[in-house]
Write a protein that holds these residues in place. Structure first.
Motif, PDB file in Angstrom:
ATOM      1  N   GLN A  71       9.367  91.181  29.524  1.00 45.88           N
ATOM      2  CA  GLN A  71       9.461  90.252  28.388  1.00 45.88           C
ATOM      3  C   GLN A  71       9.350  91.046  27.088  1.00 45.88           C
ATOM      4  O   GLN A  71       8.462  91.874  26.942  1.00 45.88           O
ATOM      5  N   LEU A  72      10.262  90.792  26.149  1.00 45.52           N
ATOM      6  CA  LEU A  72      10.226  91.533  24.892  1.00 45.52           C
ATOM      7  C   LEU A  72       9.310  90.824  23.902  1.00 45.52           C
ATOM      8  O   LEU A  72       9.361  89.603  23.768  1.00 45.52           O
ATOM      9  N   SER A  73       8.492  91.597  23.204  1.00 45.35           N
ATOM     10  CA  SER A  73       7.693  91.025  22.122  1.00 45.35           C
ATOM     11  C   SER A  73       8.636  90.821  20.939  1.00 45.35           C
ATOM     12  O   SER A  73       9.731  91.391  20.910  1.00 45.35           O
ATOM     13  N   SER A  74       8.209  90.023  19.965  1.00 45.55           N
ATOM     14  CA  SER A  74       9.115  89.792  18.829  1.00 45.55           C
ATOM     15  C   SER A  74       9.342  91.109  18.082  1.00 45.55           C
ATOM     16  O   SER A  74      10.417  91.350  17.537  1.00 45.55           O
ATOM     17  N   GLU A  75       8.351  91.979  18.109  1.00 44.79           N
ATOM     18  CA  GLU A  75       8.505  93.287  17.476  1.00 44.79           C
ATOM     19  C   GLU A  75       9.569  94.117  18.203  1.00 44.79           C
ATOM     20  O   GLU A  75      10.438  94.726  17.581  1.00 44.79           O
ATOM     21  N   GLN A  76       9.497  94.113  19.527  1.00 46.04           N
ATOM     22  CA  GLN A  76      10.490  94.866  20.305  1.00 46.04           C
ATOM     23  C   GLN A  76      11.893  94.297  20.082  1.00 46.04           C
ATOM     24  O   GLN A  76      12.862  95.037  19.966  1.00 46.04           O
ATOM     25  N   ARG A  77      11.972  92.969  20.016  1.00 49.21           N
ATOM     26  CA  ARG A  77      13.284  92.348  19.766  1.00 49.21           C
ATOM     27  C   ARG A  77      13.831  92.829  18.432  1.00 49.21           C
ATOM     28  O   ARG A  77      14.988  93.238  18.332  1.00 49.21           O
ATOM     29  N   ASP A  78      12.968  92.804  17.404  1.00 48.95           N
ATOM     30  CA  ASP A  78      13.405  93.245  16.075  1.00 48.95           C
ATOM     31  C   ASP A  78      13.895  94.693  16.128  1.00 48.95           C
ATOM     32  O   ASP A  78      14.899  95.039  15.509  1.00 48.95           O
ATOM     33  N   HIS A  79      13.168  95.541  16.863  1.00 48.30           N
ATOM     34  CA  HIS A  79      13.559  96.956  16.945  1.00 48.30           C
ATOM     35  C   HIS A  79      14.926  97.113  17.579  1.00 48.30           C
ATOM     36  O   HIS A  79      15.760  97.883  17.108  1.00 48.30           O
ATOM     37  N   ILE A  80      15.156  96.400  18.675  1.00 50.61           N
ATOM     38  CA  ILE A  80      16.447  96.522  19.376  1.00 50.61           C
ATOM     39  C   ILE A  80      17.584  96.027  18.477  1.00 50.61           C
ATOM     40  O   ILE A  80      18.624  96.688  18.354  1.00 50.61           O
TER      41      ILE A  80
END
Ligand code: HEC
Length: 163
Positions: free
Chosen positions: A131-140
């Motif tokens: 599961q991606l955190s919102s931070e990880q989503r933003d990074h991708i």
């Protein structure tokens, strides 16, 4: 009555045992791919780690198989996701795509991740750590968009987009 139930039970067990013999080939490349996305574009370590952990099982030439992949028909369903996932996007073969395709795929990656369409929800039910955190989503998303800008800076726009 009891006899009928027993017969049905034996038939079901027999069928279950027989389908165990039908095993899809595993998605396990023996050598690292020379066409991985990192050979085409800069992939920072943190981005690579997220992609590998959350996407590569279905979008690369190597899947980390859970033990229950050995149990059919579960193994068949996993195989299906891998085949269809790789068809749409294969990070291990990324540098073989035409520039235009790479450009579109980067956009699709950003959209799919931003809209939380990927990783597939069915996968996340079991692989909770993917599961991606919102931070990880933003990074991708930021990385995928930056890669599109990089491509635009290097290649003529005609090779990336049809006018
Ligand atoms: C459990 C397997 C699975 C995982 C994990 C997974 N995907 Fe997918 N992905 C698929 C399948 C299957 C498709 C094709 C069918 C569909 O679009 O639902 C797909 C399609 C896509 C597409 C193509 C969409 C299009 O319009 O053609 C993109 C881009 C994508 N995935 C990105 C990702 C990214 C990025 C991750 C990780 C954050 C990821 N996927 C994780 C299975 C997976």
């Amino acid at each position: 009555m009891k006899k009928i139930l027993l017969t049905i039970l034996f038939v079901l067990i027999g069928a279950f045992l027989i389908i165990q013999l039908i095993r899809p080939e595993k998605n396990l490349a023996k050598v690292p791919s020379p066409h991985d996305i990192a050979t085409a574009l800069p992939v920072p370590r943190n981005i690579k780690a997220v992609l590998q952990n959350s996407c590569y099982d279905c979008h690369s030439n190597n899947t980390r198989y859970p033990w229950y992949a050995e149990v059919q028909p579960i193994g068949w369903f996993l195989h299906d996701d891998v085949i269809h996932g790789k068809e749409r996007l294969n990070f291990s073969e990324f540098s073989r795509y035409r520039l235009r395709t790479q450009f579109i795929k980067l956009q699709q990656i950003a959209t799919e991740v931003e809209d939380e369409e990927m990783p597939l929800p069915s996968y996340l039910m079991i692989h909770t750590d993917a599961q991606l955190s919102s931070e990880q989503r933003d990074h991708i998303v930021a990385w995928a968009n930056a890669m599109r800008d990089t491509m635009k800076a290097i290649h003529p726009i005609d090779s990336l987009q049809r006018r």
